[in-house]
Motif scaffolding. Structure first.
Motif, PDB file in Angstrom:
ATOM      1  N   ALA B  67       0.838  -1.204   0.000  1.00 35.24           N
ATOM      2  CA  ALA B  67       0.000   0.000   0.000  1.00 35.24           C
ATOM      3  C   ALA B  67       0.870   1.250   0.000  1.00 35.24           C
ATOM      4  O   ALA B  67       0.583   2.229  -0.694  1.00 35.24           O
ATOM      5  N   VAL B 230     -11.228   4.311  -4.863  1.00 36.55           N
ATOM      6  CA  VAL B 230     -10.687   2.957  -4.738  1.00 36.55           C
ATOM      7  C   VAL B 230     -11.808   2.002  -4.346  1.00 36.55           C
ATOM      8  O   VAL B 230     -11.992   0.937  -4.941  1.00 36.55           O
ATOM      9  N   GLY B 236      -9.594  -2.035  -3.871  1.00 36.49           N
ATOM     10  CA  GLY B 236      -8.187  -2.290  -3.537  1.00 36.49           C
ATOM     11  C   GLY B 236      -7.569  -3.391  -4.375  1.00 36.49           C
ATOM     12  O   GLY B 236      -6.360  -3.547  -4.410  1.00 36.49           O
ATOM     13  N   ASN B 240      -4.617  -6.627  -4.146  1.00 39.66           N
ATOM     14  CA  ASN B 240      -4.039  -5.443  -3.513  1.00 39.66           C
ATOM     15  C   ASN B 240      -3.256  -4.541  -4.469  1.00 39.66           C
ATOM     16  O   ASN B 240      -2.530  -3.654  -4.041  1.00 39.66           O
ATOM     17  N   GLN B 243      -4.362  -1.074  -3.835  1.00 41.68           N
ATOM     18  CA  GLN B 243      -4.554  -0.714  -2.427  1.00 41.68           C
ATOM     19  C   GLN B 243      -3.738   0.532  -2.092  1.00 41.68           C
ATOM     20  O   GLN B 243      -2.533   0.574  -2.333  1.00 41.68           O
ATOM     21  N   SER B 247      -7.251   3.196   1.933  1.00 41.02           N
ATOM     22  CA  SER B 247      -8.200   2.118   1.640  1.00 41.02           C
ATOM     23  C   SER B 247      -7.817   0.864   2.433  1.00 41.02           C
ATOM     24  O   SER B 247      -8.676   0.102   2.856  1.00 41.02           O
ATOM     25  N   TYR B 248      -6.516   0.693   2.658  1.00 36.87           N
ATOM     26  CA  TYR B 248      -6.075  -0.439   3.477  1.00 36.87           C
ATOM     27  C   TYR B 248      -6.541  -0.262   4.919  1.00 36.87           C
ATOM     28  O   TYR B 248      -7.069  -1.191   5.540  1.00 36.87           O
TER      29      TYR B 248
END
Ligand SMILES: Nc1ncnc2c1ncn2[C@@H]1O[C@H](COP(=O)(O)OP(=O)(O)OP(=O)(O)O)[C@@H](O)[C@H]1O
Ligand SMILES: [Mg+2]
Lengths: 349, 291
Positions: B67, B230, B236, B240, B243, B247-248
């Motif tokens: 991320a 996102v 995400g 990922n 991501q 958003s994580y």
């Protein structure tokens, strides 16, 4: 040779007429003042000459070539803006040298011109300052410096002294005039201040409502105004313009005929040309007395006309006194009221 | 009024704003820092103090690092492009041309649209086979592409959309700054024979630097703060690949309900953003201001 020839320039904005068929010539190396009341088109004309604005009609010639369709940089001019137009992020030195740098003038030559100009304008101590750290008069001088180092044969200035105090303005008047003479610049200088026009100019071009009202030496404009407008625009207080009755006497007075009456005529007489005596030609009554120190303005009424006389020192009259006025016949100007045109035969000097 | 009375009066006037700020900004911030040192309470098990364990876990979390990397690419890709575009558009629409106000409006429109609406528009652009982009691609003989489904393209798809949305917003600031500049400057330069490019480089650009600083700070914060697109476009994914940090955090907090770890990530994000903003204001400010 770098004379300016303005040939029938007109400028319209929709129905608004800013300039109409303006034509005049400024000889090389002369100081010409473009004079006129607010809104008469002075700035518009200057911007057209500089190439910052396009004329609706007419041609501009500088140094013998038609520059009407040339970009500003090719016209061989420099310009001082009324608002100075200094670059706020550059130092005084950078501002002055901006144009030289853009034109790739070699560094040594640039430095030489900068030293010359800053010496001349007393800016040497300020070269590293930003415009915001300068007073109005100093900013003004930087703007002048930028115009000087360009070594352009023609310089245009738009009311460059309008933001200065009276003292500084007088100093700068002398400096600019001196500079113009020394560098033999052809100058076109815009102002609505008649003192600047009278003291600096070789030639005054008086504009009114977008037309040339009169074009001549300061002497000619003051001594032989061609219209009532010109007569009243120069001089403080302005020339008395006195309406005459059909018999040629001052309107509303039973006085003697001052001219052979032929309907709507008016005479003009400058306040300083009037003598106030105990027994003269024209009976008058004093209405106001303004003491100015060196002289006194005496406001009188003759018939239904107001006349101001300027007398040296303290005049020794007071309101309500009966006096008589007189003036030399050769100092009297004659105008036609309906057209505003001069009608006596005296030639311009 | 006596002095004490005046003091009380003053505090009473401050009270509403004070209460709101404390209860919705300062208190939650402190609570977040506090929570990052504990485990997540579950059912009957209360939160236990674990010191820096959450932070250690974060350093070992590969998704966190992904991320971070994604977010850096996203920031480095979107900020310079949208700022440069904003400046160009502002200079263009600041000139006297026909339909000028329509042009300004057109550029500004993406800004007034909510992010969710923008995401929906772009979802259509990116749809494989039927979307606008693929239809154009078909016209040139290319096949269908799953733009958002491919880990190699998905992040760039988000970046293009962000530039589209942000540039118009930044343009407004540049436009305002440009209109503060006196037209006499350009005229004085024109008389000296200064070309458009030289004038831009020597005059316009330096005079726009204070605006650029302001826009940059906003753009940096925006690059780490925006999350709606996102969630609306990719959630995400895939794997990922799109991501971003926020958003994580959102996933950790509201999908996995690991509030302690989410708090830890939030603290790190906030610290990084504050540091960046401080750097921009303290260091860049000194070099930029010309007055
Ligand atoms: N862009 C424009 N659009 C329409 N009318 C204009 C424009 N610029 C100037 N004018 C008009 O042209 C006339 C001349 O304007 P100009 O600025 O040349 O006057 P000026 O003689 O310089 O006056 P001042 O002494 O107040 O500076 C004015 O009546 C003005 O209203
Ligand atoms: Mg003017």
């Amino acid at each position: 040779m770098s004379e300016i020839f303005i040939d029938g320039i007109s400028r319209f904005w929709g129905p608004t007429r800013a300039l109409e068929k303006v034509t005049f010539r400024v000889e090389s190396g002369r100081f010409a003042v473009l004079l006129g009341p607010s809104g008469c088109g002075k700035s518009t004309l200057l911007r057209i000459i500089a190439g910052l604005d396009q004329a609706s009609d007419g041609r501009i010639h500088i140094a013998g070539s038609d520059v009407t369709d040339m970009p500003p940089a090719k016209r061989g001019i420099s310009m001082v803006f009324q608002s100075y137009a200094l670059f706020p992020h550059l130092t005084v030195a950078q501002n002055i040298c901006f144009g030289l740098e853009v034109r790739n003038v070699p560094t040594a030559e640039r430095k030489k011109r900068l030293d010359e100009a800053s010496e001349l304008l007393g800016l040497t101590a300020l070269l590293d300052r930003k415009p915001s750290q300068l007073s109005g008069g100093q900013q003004q001088r930087v703007a002048l410096g930028r115009a000087i180092v360009a070594h352009a044969p023609v310089c245009l200035m738009d009311e460059p002294l309008s933001n200065l105090d009276a003292q500084l303005r007088q100093e700068m008047r002398l400096e600019i005039r001196e500079l113009q003479r020394r560098l033999a610049i052809t100058m076109l200088y815009v102002t609505h201040d008649q003192v600047e026009a009278m003291t600096m100019a070789d030639q005054v071009i008086l504009l009114n409502g977008g037309r040339v009202e009169q074009d001549g030496t300061p002497d000619a404009l003051y001594g032989t105004p061609r219209t009532i407008f010109a007569a009243r625009f120069l001089g403080t207080p302005p020339m008395n313009v006195i309406n005459l009755s059909p018999e040629g006497a001052i309107e509303g007075s039973g006085g003697p005929p001052l001219a052979d009456g032929r309907g709507d005529h008016a005479i003009g007489i400058r306040p300083e040309d009037i003598r106030v005596t105990a027994a003269g030609r024209i009976g008058a009554r004093v209405e106001t007395v303004e003491y100015l120190g060196a002289d006194t303005l005496v406001g009188c009424r003759v018939g239904n006309q107001a006349v101001v006389a300027r007398l040296p020192g303290r005049a020794g009259f007071s309101a309500g006194d009966g006096v008589s006025l007189d003036w030399p016949a050769e100092r009297q100007h004659m105008f036609e009221r309906s057209t505003g045109q001069r009608i006596d035969a005296r030639n311009a000097t | 009024m006596t002095r004490t009375k005046a003091t009380i009066y003053g505090w009473l006037l401050l009270l509403p704003a004070f209460v709101l700020l404390v209860s919705f900004t300062h208190w939650p911030a402190l609570a977040t820092i506090h929570a990052s040192f504990f485990t997540t309470p579950k059912g009957t098990r209360p939160a236990i103090y674990v010191g820096l364990e959450n932070y250690e876990a974060m350093f070992d979390d590969p998704v966190f690092w992904q991320a971070v990397t994604n977010n850096l690419i996203y920031a480095l890709g979107t900020i310079p492009v949208s700022v440069a575009l904003a400046m160009l558009m502002a200079i263009w629409v600041n000139e006297k041309l026909a339909g000028q106000s329509w042009l300004r409006l057109a550029y500004f429109t993406p800004t007034v649209l909510p992010m969710i609406a923008v995401a929906n528009i772009w979802l259509f652009f990116y749809t494989p086979d039927y979307g606008l982009i693929d239809q154009i691609a078909h016209a040139f003989g290319f096949g269908a592409t799953n733009w958002l489904g491919n880990p190699d393209t998905v992040l760039y798809c988000l970046m293009v959309m962000t530039v589209w949305k942000e540039a118009g917003f930044f343009m407004i600031f540049y436009l305002a700054a440009l209109q503060q500049l006196s037209p006499n400057l350009a005229e004085a330069a024109a008389i000296e024979g200064c070309g458009r490019w030289t004038f831009f480089r020597r005059v316009t650009l330096p005079l726009l630097m204070p605006t650029t600083l302001f826009v940059l700070v906003n753009a940096v914060i925006g690059a780490f703060r925006l999350v709606d697109h996102v969630i609306a476009l990719t959630g995400g994914g895939p794997n990922n690949a799109s991501q971003l940090l926020l958003s994580y955090i959102y996933d950790i907090a509201f999908r996995y309900w690991d509030t302690a770890y989410a708090a830890t990530l939030t603290v790190v994000l906030l610290a990084a953003l504050s540091g960046l903003a401080l750097f921009q204001f303290l260091v860049l400010e000194k070099r930029i201001h010309y007055r």
